[in-house]
Design a protein around this motif. Structure first.
Motif, PDB file in Angstrom:
ATOM      1  N   MET A  59       0.623  -1.453  -0.503  1.00 43.24           N
ATOM      2  CA  MET A  59      -0.217  -0.229   0.007  1.00 43.24           C
ATOM      3  C   MET A  59       0.964   1.785   0.128  1.00 43.24           C
ATOM      4  N   THR A  60       0.605   2.401  -1.108  1.00 44.37           N
ATOM      5  CA  THR A  60       1.477   3.275  -0.538  1.00 44.37           C
ATOM      6  C   THR A  60       1.203   3.805   0.528  1.00 44.37           C
ATOM      7  N   VAL A  61       2.448   4.642   1.208  1.00 44.67           N
ATOM      8  CA  VAL A  61       2.618   5.729   2.141  1.00 44.67           C
ATOM      9  C   VAL A  61       1.582   6.626   2.429  1.00 44.67           C
ATOM     10  N   GLY A  62       1.146   7.352   1.081  1.00 39.54           N
ATOM     11  CA  GLY A  62      -0.443   7.902   1.233  1.00 39.54           C
ATOM     12  C   GLY A  62      -1.707   7.155   2.029  1.00 39.54           C
ATOM     13  N   ALA A  63      -1.296   6.511   1.245  1.00 43.22           N
ATOM     14  CA  ALA A  63      -2.848   5.598   0.833  1.00 43.22           C
ATOM     15  C   ALA A  63      -2.984   4.729   2.569  1.00 43.22           C
ATOM     16  N   GLN A  64      -1.576   4.704   3.199  1.00 36.35           N
ATOM     17  CA  GLN A  64      -1.883   4.071   4.588  1.00 36.35           C
ATOM     18  C   GLN A  64      -1.598   5.081   5.540  1.00 36.35           C
ATOM     19  N   LEU A  65      -1.598   6.746   5.705  1.00 38.04           N
ATOM     20  CA  LEU A  65      -1.317   7.726   6.458  1.00 38.04           C
ATOM     21  C   LEU A  65      -3.407   8.069   6.581  1.00 38.04           C
ATOM     22  N   GLY A  66      -3.404   7.835   4.570  1.00 37.50           N
ATOM     23  CA  GLY A  66      -4.755   8.869   4.984  1.00 37.50           C
ATOM     24  C   GLY A  66      -6.284   8.160   5.570  1.00 37.50           C
ATOM     25  N   GLU A  67      -5.521   6.717   5.587  1.00 40.82           N
ATOM     26  CA  GLU A  67      -6.511   5.920   6.199  1.00 40.82           C
ATOM     27  C   GLU A  67      -7.190   6.258   7.274  1.00 40.82           C
ATOM     28  N   MET A  68      -6.231   6.777   8.109  1.00 44.93           N
ATOM     29  CA  MET A  68      -6.733   6.727   9.444  1.00 44.93           C
ATOM     30  C   MET A  68      -8.013   7.668   8.925  1.00 44.93           C
ATOM     31  N   PHE A  69      -7.855   9.172   8.136  1.00 42.78           N
ATOM     32  CA  PHE A  69      -8.544   9.718   8.267  1.00 42.78           C
ATOM     33  C   PHE A  69     -10.362   9.315   7.886  1.00 42.78           C
ATOM     34  N   ARG A  70      -9.393   8.643   6.406  1.00 42.40           N
ATOM     35  CA  ARG A  70     -10.498   8.404   5.628  1.00 42.40           C
ATOM     36  C   ARG A  70     -11.724   6.980   7.110  1.00 42.40           C
ATOM     37  N   VAL A  71     -11.540   6.192   7.770  1.00 43.13           N
ATOM     38  CA  VAL A  71     -11.717   5.504   8.769  1.00 43.13           C
ATOM     39  C   VAL A  71     -12.704   6.429  10.445  1.00 43.13           C
ATOM     40  N   HIS A  72     -11.473   7.596  10.511  1.00 44.35           N
ATOM     41  CA  HIS A  72     -12.704   7.759  11.803  1.00 44.35           C
ATOM     42  C   HIS A  72     -12.354   9.165  11.135  1.00 44.35           C
ATOM     43  N   ARG A  73     -12.231   9.867  10.021  1.00 41.70           N
ATOM     44  CA  ARG A  73     -13.045  11.482  10.237  1.00 41.70           C
ATOM     45  C   ARG A  73     -13.890  11.601   9.277  1.00 41.70           C
ATOM     46  N   GLY A  74     -13.773  10.387   8.346  1.00 42.00           N
ATOM     47  CA  GLY A  74     -14.900  10.515   7.207  1.00 42.00           C
ATOM     48  C   GLY A  74     -14.380  11.131   5.978  1.00 42.00           C
ATOM     49  N   SER A  75     -13.031  11.319   6.188  1.00 43.60           N
ATOM     50  CA  SER A  75     -12.474  12.343   4.663  1.00 43.60           C
ATOM     51  C   SER A  75     -12.796  11.390   3.566  1.00 43.60           C
ATOM     52  N   SER A  76     -12.661  12.545   2.458  1.00 44.34           N
ATOM     53  CA  SER A  76     -12.327  12.211   0.846  1.00 44.34           C
ATOM     54  C   SER A  76     -10.901  11.710   0.863  1.00 44.34           C
ATOM     55  N   LYS A  77     -11.616  10.914  -0.342  1.00 43.54           N
ATOM     56  CA  LYS A  77      -9.929   9.974  -1.060  1.00 43.54           C
ATOM     57  C   LYS A  77      -9.090  11.140  -1.196  1.00 43.54           C
ATOM     58  N   LYS A  78      -9.716  12.256  -1.701  1.00 43.36           N
ATOM     59  CA  LYS A  78      -8.662  13.468  -1.676  1.00 43.36           C
ATOM     60  C   LYS A  78      -8.335  14.222  -0.606  1.00 43.36           C
ATOM     61  N   GLU A  79      -9.184  14.272   0.549  1.00 45.02           N
ATOM     62  CA  GLU A  79      -9.124  14.707   1.882  1.00 45.02           C
ATOM     63  C   GLU A  79      -7.782  14.651   2.300  1.00 45.02           C
ATOM     64  N   ALA A  80      -7.914  13.147   2.179  1.00 45.56           N
ATOM     65  CA  ALA A  80      -7.436  12.115   3.157  1.00 45.56           C
ATOM     66  C   ALA A  80      -5.497  11.731   2.913  1.00 45.56           C
ATOM     67  N   ARG A  81      -5.186  11.898   0.940  1.00 48.96           N
ATOM     68  CA  ARG A  81      -4.626  12.210   0.367  1.00 48.96           C
ATOM     69  C   ARG A  81      -3.513  13.731   0.423  1.00 48.96           C
ATOM     70  N   GLU A  82      -4.561  15.055   0.736  1.00 47.64           N
ATOM     71  CA  GLU A  82      -4.192  16.298   1.562  1.00 47.64           C
ATOM     72  C   GLU A  82      -3.357  16.018   2.574  1.00 47.64           C
ATOM     73  N   LYS A  83      -4.333  15.478   3.631  1.00 47.46           N
ATOM     74  CA  LYS A  83      -3.730  15.082   4.543  1.00 47.46           C
ATOM     75  C   LYS A  83      -2.540  14.092   5.109  1.00 47.46           C
ATOM     76  N   ALA A  84      -2.430  13.162   4.711  1.00 40.98           N
ATOM     77  CA  ALA A  84      -1.219  12.658   4.225  1.00 40.98           C
ATOM     78  C   ALA A  84       0.433  13.311   3.649  1.00 40.98           C
ATOM     79  N   ILE A  85       0.076  14.285   3.082  1.00 41.40           N
ATOM     80  CA  ILE A  85       0.337  14.933   2.323  1.00 41.40           C
ATOM     81  C   ILE A  85       1.107  15.644   3.457  1.00 41.40           C
ATOM     82  N   GLU A  86       0.480  16.368   4.237  1.00 40.99           N
ATOM     83  CA  GLU A  86       0.180  17.364   5.238  1.00 40.99           C
ATOM     84  C   GLU A  86       1.528  16.852   6.479  1.00 40.99           C
ATOM     85  N   LEU A  87       0.945  15.315   6.262  1.00 38.72           N
ATOM     86  CA  LEU A  87       1.926  14.496   7.915  1.00 38.72           C
ATOM     87  C   LEU A  87       3.248  14.798   7.086  1.00 38.72           C
ATOM     88  N   MET A  88       3.191  14.428   6.134  1.00 32.30           N
ATOM     89  CA  MET A  88       4.748  13.897   5.098  1.00 32.30           C
ATOM     90  C   MET A  88       5.987  15.384   5.614  1.00 32.30           C
TER      91      MET A  88
END
Ligand SMILES: Nc1ncnc2c1ncn2[C@@H]1O[C@H](COP(=O)(O)OP(=O)(O)OP(=O)(O)O)[C@@H](O)[C@H]1O
Ligand SMILES: [Mg+2]
Length: 349
Positions: free
Chosen positions: A124-153
């Motif tokens: 799984m890409t690191v972006g998808a793994q980082l974003g997954e938490m936001f999708r599962v726990h925060r109900g983020s969209s795929k795009k939002e989750a990706r932005e969150k992943a970049i922010e965290l990185m």
């Protein structure tokens, strides 16, 4: 500095010193074919917001099993929690519903392991793994989750985060992977992070960078940090207080500088003497004699007695309690306890 504090208050960050986790008289045992191993034998420790507790001790002393029990990732069976409480902000996690416990463990307490490569999903890409938490726990969209992943990185200073968000774990160096683990742990803005040997697998220079990053983020977010390590050098720089473990028990606790300046337990003294020092070049490196005990055959009395230079008959028969220790005038030393019958001699002698 003020901006950080303001931000923390705005985000409802805990105030420094707020009690977070309290482990009370925890007992964990493993039922094996050869008998019962008491891996954790009455452990007590606590950590508050903004505080770093370092847990030290040789291999097999129960550091990781305690952490796994807090995180709810203990192998049960063979593991069994036979006694104790794990209070998170005053509530016993061992007594709450599975659902409540899951919420705390997923979002309020996060863990960082030694080996990022085996903790991250290789396909799984690191972006998808980082974003997954936001999708599962925060109900983020795929795009939002990706932005969150970049922010965290970016937050953990991975260069060219936007370009690398679609890369897989094996495409990163060990140090960068460990940063990704830290990013993952930070994603839900936990109150507490448990880091179990977070830098052990890294090169020495990279170790320091990763440790500095972790300490910096902890201070910024007022998190509590439990840092498990063999490495006394790392501890001196980042910890506030230390708990030293031996054969499933805590044998000494102290504020970090006091422990280094004047250890109370013979085991701690041995650990400190065994750190290589630049000013003692050429001298033979000290090693504590003997080996840590087999948990199926722990010596009677103080478990450390066969390796201890000052042990008496009492040490061979009676298990020492973790005593509050005091200075020469009898004044209690805050936060200082030692599980040694001879603490007065070892501390003041
Ligand atoms: N799944 C298991 N089954 C049986 N025994 C176990 C299991 N996990 C841990 N133990 C035992 O519990 C004891 C404590 O192990 P633990 O992993 O907590 O040590 P540690 O202090 O973290 O050591 P290290 O520094 O090597 O990581 C060890 O003696 C270990 O053999
Ligand atoms: Mg361990």
């Amino acid at each position: 500095m003020t901006t950080v504090i303001e931000k923390n208050q705005k985000n409802g960050r805990l105030e420094v010193g707020t009690p977070l986790l309290e482990v009370k008289d925890l007992h964990v045992e493993f039922h094996t074919r050869d008998g019962v191993a008491k891996a954790v034998n009455g452990v007590n420790y606590s950590v508050a917001a903004g505080e770093t507790l370092a847990v030290l001790g040789e291999s097999g002393s129960g550091k990781s099993v305690t952490a796994q029990t807090i995180m709810g990732i203990l192998d049960m069976p063979p593991g069994k929690i036979s006694q104790g409480q794990i209070l998170f902000r005053g509530q016993d996690m061992l007594a709450m519903s599975e659902e409540d416990r899951r919420q705390i463990r997923g979002q309020k307490i996060a863990m960082i392991f030694q080996d990022a490569l085996s903790s991250l999903n290789p396909v799984m890409t690191v972006g998808a793994q980082l974003g997954e938490m936001f999708r599962v726990h925060r109900g983020s969209s795929k795009k939002e989750a990706r932005e969150k992943a970049i922010e965290l990185m970016e937050r953990v200073r991975i260069p060219a985060a936007r370009q690398r968000v679609g890369d897989y774990p094996h495409q990163f160096s060990g140090g960068m992977r460990q940063r990704i683990m830290i990013a993952m742990a930070l994603s839900m803005e936990p109150d507490l992070i448990i880091a179990d040997e977070p830098t052990t697998a890294l090169d020495v220079t990279v170790q320091a960078q990763v440790m500095d990053l972790l300490a910096e983020l902890q201070a910024e977010y007022n998190m509590g940090l439990i840092l498990i390590t063999h490495d006394l050098g790392v501890v001196a720089d980042v910890a506030d207080k230390i708990a030293v473990m031996y054969a499933g028990r805590i044998v000494e606790t102290a504020p970090v500088h006091e422990l280094y300046a004047n250890p109370a337990h013979p085991y701690t003294k041995g650990l400190l003497r065994s750190i290589p020092r630049l000013d003692q070049k050429g001298q033979e490196l000290y090693a504590i004699k003997g080996l840590p005990p087999n948990l199926l055959k722990v010596p009677a009395g103080c478990a450390f007695n066969p390796r201890c230079d000052v042990a008496t008959d009492l040490c061979r028969t009676e298990i020492p309690k973790l005593h509050q220790v005091s200075d020469k005038d009898g004044k209690e030393l805050t936060g200082r306890r030692s599980a040694c019958h001879l603490w007065k001699e070892t501390l003041h002698g």
